[in-house]
Scaffold this motif. Structure first.
Motif, PDB file in Angstrom:
ATOM      1  N   TYR A 144       0.831  -1.205   0.000  1.00 51.29           N
ATOM      2  CA  TYR A 144       0.000   0.000   0.000  1.00 51.29           C
ATOM      3  C   TYR A 144       0.867   1.257   0.000  1.00 51.29           C
ATOM      4  N   VAL A 145       1.916   1.263   0.817  1.00 55.76           N
ATOM      5  CA  VAL A 145       2.796   2.430   0.880  1.00 55.76           C
ATOM      6  C   VAL A 145       3.505   2.627  -0.453  1.00 55.76           C
ATOM      7  N   ARG A 146       3.969   1.528  -1.065  1.00 56.80           N
ATOM      8  CA  ARG A 146       4.639   1.643  -2.367  1.00 56.80           C
ATOM      9  C   ARG A 146       3.706   2.221  -3.423  1.00 56.80           C
ATOM     10  N   LYS A 147       2.468   1.730  -3.465  1.00 55.09           N
ATOM     11  CA  LYS A 147       1.505   2.227  -4.448  1.00 55.09           C
ATOM     12  C   LYS A 147       1.185   3.693  -4.200  1.00 55.09           C
ATOM     13  N   THR A 148       1.008   4.052  -2.941  1.00 57.04           N
ATOM     14  CA  THR A 148       0.662   5.424  -2.596  1.00 57.04           C
ATOM     15  C   THR A 148       1.826   6.365  -2.885  1.00 57.04           C
ATOM     16  N   ALA A 149       3.035   5.948  -2.545  1.00 58.21           N
ATOM     17  CA  ALA A 149       4.208   6.794  -2.772  1.00 58.21           C
ATOM     18  C   ALA A 149       4.491   6.968  -4.256  1.00 58.21           C
ATOM     19  N   ALA A 150       4.144   5.966  -5.061  1.00 60.88           N
ATOM     20  CA  ALA A 150       4.377   6.056  -6.504  1.00 60.88           C
ATOM     21  C   ALA A 150       3.317   6.897  -7.202  1.00 60.88           C
ATOM     22  N   GLY A 151       2.312   7.342  -6.457  1.00 63.38           N
ATOM     23  CA  GLY A 151       1.256   8.157  -7.065  1.00 63.38           C
ATOM     24  C   GLY A 151       0.149   7.321  -7.649  1.00 63.38           C
ATOM     25  N   GLY A 152       0.178   6.021  -7.398  1.00 61.73           N
ATOM     26  CA  GLY A 152      -0.828   5.137  -7.962  1.00 61.73           C
ATOM     27  C   GLY A 152      -2.119   5.152  -7.196  1.00 61.73           C
ATOM     28  N   GLY A 153      -2.103   5.619  -5.962  1.00 62.33           N
ATOM     29  CA  GLY A 153      -3.328   5.605  -5.169  1.00 62.33           C
ATOM     30  C   GLY A 153      -3.739   4.187  -4.852  1.00 62.33           C
ATOM     31  N   SER A 154      -5.017   3.903  -4.928  1.00 65.18           N
ATOM     32  CA  SER A 154      -5.499   2.564  -4.607  1.00 65.18           C
ATOM     33  C   SER A 154      -5.543   1.660  -5.822  1.00 65.18           C
ATOM     34  N   GLY A 155      -5.247   2.175  -7.003  1.00 62.31           N
ATOM     35  CA  GLY A 155      -5.278   1.357  -8.205  1.00 62.31           C
ATOM     36  C   GLY A 155      -4.239   1.851  -9.190  1.00 62.31           C
ATOM     37  N   THR A 156      -4.316   1.349 -10.412  1.00 65.01           N
ATOM     38  CA  THR A 156      -3.330   1.732 -11.416  1.00 65.01           C
ATOM     39  C   THR A 156      -3.788   2.921 -12.241  1.00 65.01           C
ATOM     40  N   SER A 157      -5.031   3.350 -12.096  1.00 62.99           N
ATOM     41  CA  SER A 157      -5.526   4.436 -12.938  1.00 62.99           C
ATOM     42  C   SER A 157      -4.799   5.735 -12.627  1.00 62.99           C
ATOM     43  N   GLY A 158      -4.461   6.002 -11.375  1.00 65.46           N
ATOM     44  CA  GLY A 158      -3.732   7.213 -11.030  1.00 65.46           C
ATOM     45  C   GLY A 158      -2.350   7.202 -11.643  1.00 65.46           C
ATOM     46  N   GLY A 159      -1.672   6.051 -11.664  1.00 66.63           N
ATOM     47  CA  GLY A 159      -0.353   5.933 -12.264  1.00 66.63           C
ATOM     48  C   GLY A 159      -0.419   6.138 -13.771  1.00 66.63           C
ATOM     49  N   ALA A 160      -1.413   5.546 -14.421  1.00 70.11           N
ATOM     50  CA  ALA A 160      -1.576   5.701 -15.868  1.00 70.11           C
ATOM     51  C   ALA A 160      -1.906   7.150 -16.203  1.00 70.11           C
ATOM     52  N   ALA A 161      -2.733   7.778 -15.407  1.00 68.98           N
ATOM     53  CA  ALA A 161      -3.074   9.178 -15.659  1.00 68.98           C
ATOM     54  C   ALA A 161      -1.844  10.062 -15.524  1.00 68.98           C
ATOM     55  N   ASP A 162      -1.001   9.788 -14.537  1.00 68.77           N
ATOM     56  CA  ASP A 162       0.230  10.556 -14.369  1.00 68.77           C
ATOM     57  C   ASP A 162       1.161  10.370 -15.566  1.00 68.77           C
ATOM     58  N   GLU A 163       1.267   9.132 -16.030  1.00 67.36           N
ATOM     59  CA  GLU A 163       2.125   8.862 -17.188  1.00 67.36           C
ATOM     60  C   GLU A 163       1.598   9.559 -18.443  1.00 67.36           C
ATOM     61  N   LEU A 164       0.292   9.540 -18.633  1.00 70.98           N
ATOM     62  CA  LEU A 164      -0.290  10.222 -19.794  1.00 70.98           C
ATOM     63  C   LEU A 164      -0.083  11.737 -19.701  1.00 70.98           C
ATOM     64  N   ALA A 165      -0.174  12.288 -18.524  1.00 75.84           N
ATOM     65  CA  ALA A 165       0.060  13.724 -18.344  1.00 75.84           C
ATOM     66  C   ALA A 165       1.506  14.069 -18.676  1.00 75.84           C
ATOM     67  N   LYS A 166       2.438  13.215 -18.249  1.00 78.48           N
ATOM     68  CA  LYS A 166       3.853  13.458 -18.576  1.00 78.48           C
ATOM     69  C   LYS A 166       4.078  13.376 -20.086  1.00 78.48           C
ATOM     70  N   LEU A 167       3.440  12.388 -20.723  1.00 82.65           N
ATOM     71  CA  LEU A 167       3.570  12.262 -22.178  1.00 82.65           C
ATOM     72  C   LEU A 167       3.014  13.492 -22.890  1.00 82.65           C
ATOM     73  N   ALA A 168       1.856  13.980 -22.438  1.00 82.05           N
ATOM     74  CA  ALA A 168       1.256  15.165 -23.057  1.00 82.05           C
ATOM     75  C   ALA A 168       2.172  16.370 -22.900  1.00 82.05           C
ATOM     76  N   ASP A 169       2.793  16.522 -21.726  1.00 85.64           N
ATOM     77  CA  ASP A 169       3.734  17.620 -21.511  1.00 85.64           C
ATOM     78  C   ASP A 169       4.930  17.510 -22.456  1.00 85.64           C
ATOM     79  N   MET A 170       5.439  16.263 -22.630  1.00 87.32           N
ATOM     80  CA  MET A 170       6.582  16.063 -23.522  1.00 87.32           C
ATOM     81  C   MET A 170       6.201  16.371 -24.968  1.00 87.32           C
ATOM     82  N   LYS A 171       4.980  15.998 -25.357  1.00 88.71           N
ATOM     83  CA  LYS A 171       4.515  16.272 -26.727  1.00 88.71           C
ATOM     84  C   LYS A 171       4.334  17.773 -26.939  1.00 88.71           C
ATOM     85  N   ASN A 172       3.750  18.445 -25.944  1.00 89.67           N
ATOM     86  CA  ASN A 172       3.514  19.887 -26.054  1.00 89.67           C
ATOM     87  C   ASN A 172       4.823  20.675 -26.071  1.00 89.67           C
ATOM     88  N   SER A 173       5.834  20.156 -25.400  1.00 87.79           N
ATOM     89  CA  SER A 173       7.120  20.871 -25.391  1.00 87.79           C
ATOM     90  C   SER A 173       7.952  20.562 -26.625  1.00 87.79           C
TER      91      SER A 173
END
Length: 143
Positions: free
Chosen positions: A97-126
């Protein structure tokens, strides 16, 4: 009520009596703790089926002194192992639980995927990623 009828409880209850009362209360609390611990151990043990658990529970509750004595003699060595296994499992769940929470995943993988997509969008926009690279990376994350 006259002065001769006064009862002084401190004189009627000697120090040894108070010590024995405290000893009996301590033993009673210890007994209740041991009984509770054994009932928890009965329910925690995965090696016993429901009928065996029921038999032990009835034996411990109907004939408590004999039931607890027999249970500790027969299954007492495994109580510590079961407690240690349970503690390790709880620790592993907490660490996960601590590993998932510290990685930004929250209680599932959707938070982690959303973070990765946001990073990708930032890289594309830059301008660091082309549209084709962005789409490939996005498909990889979503699959």
């Amino acid at each position: 009520m006259s002065n001769t009828d006064t009862v002084y409880l401190a004189y009627d209850y000697p120090v040894l009596g108070a010590f024995l009362t405290a000893l009996w209360v301590f033993l009673w609390v210890l007994w209740v703790f041991l009984l509770f611990r054994i009932v928890v151990d009965i329910f925690r043990d995965d090696t016993m089926n429901g009928w065996v658990k029921t038999a032990w529970l009835v034996f411990v509750l109907v004939l408590p002194f004999l039931g607890v004595f027999v249970y500790v003699c027969v299954r007492g060595a495994g109580m510590g192992r079961r407690e240690a296994t349970h503690a390790k499992a709880q620790r592993a769940e907490f660490d996960d639980y601590v590993r998932k929470t510290a990685a930004g995943g929250g209680s599932g993988t959707s938070g982690g995927a959303a973070d990765e997509l946001a990073k990708l969008a930032d890289m594309k926009n830059s301008g660091h990623l082309t549209e084709e690279e962005f789409q490939r990376a996005k498909q990889k994350i979503l699959s």
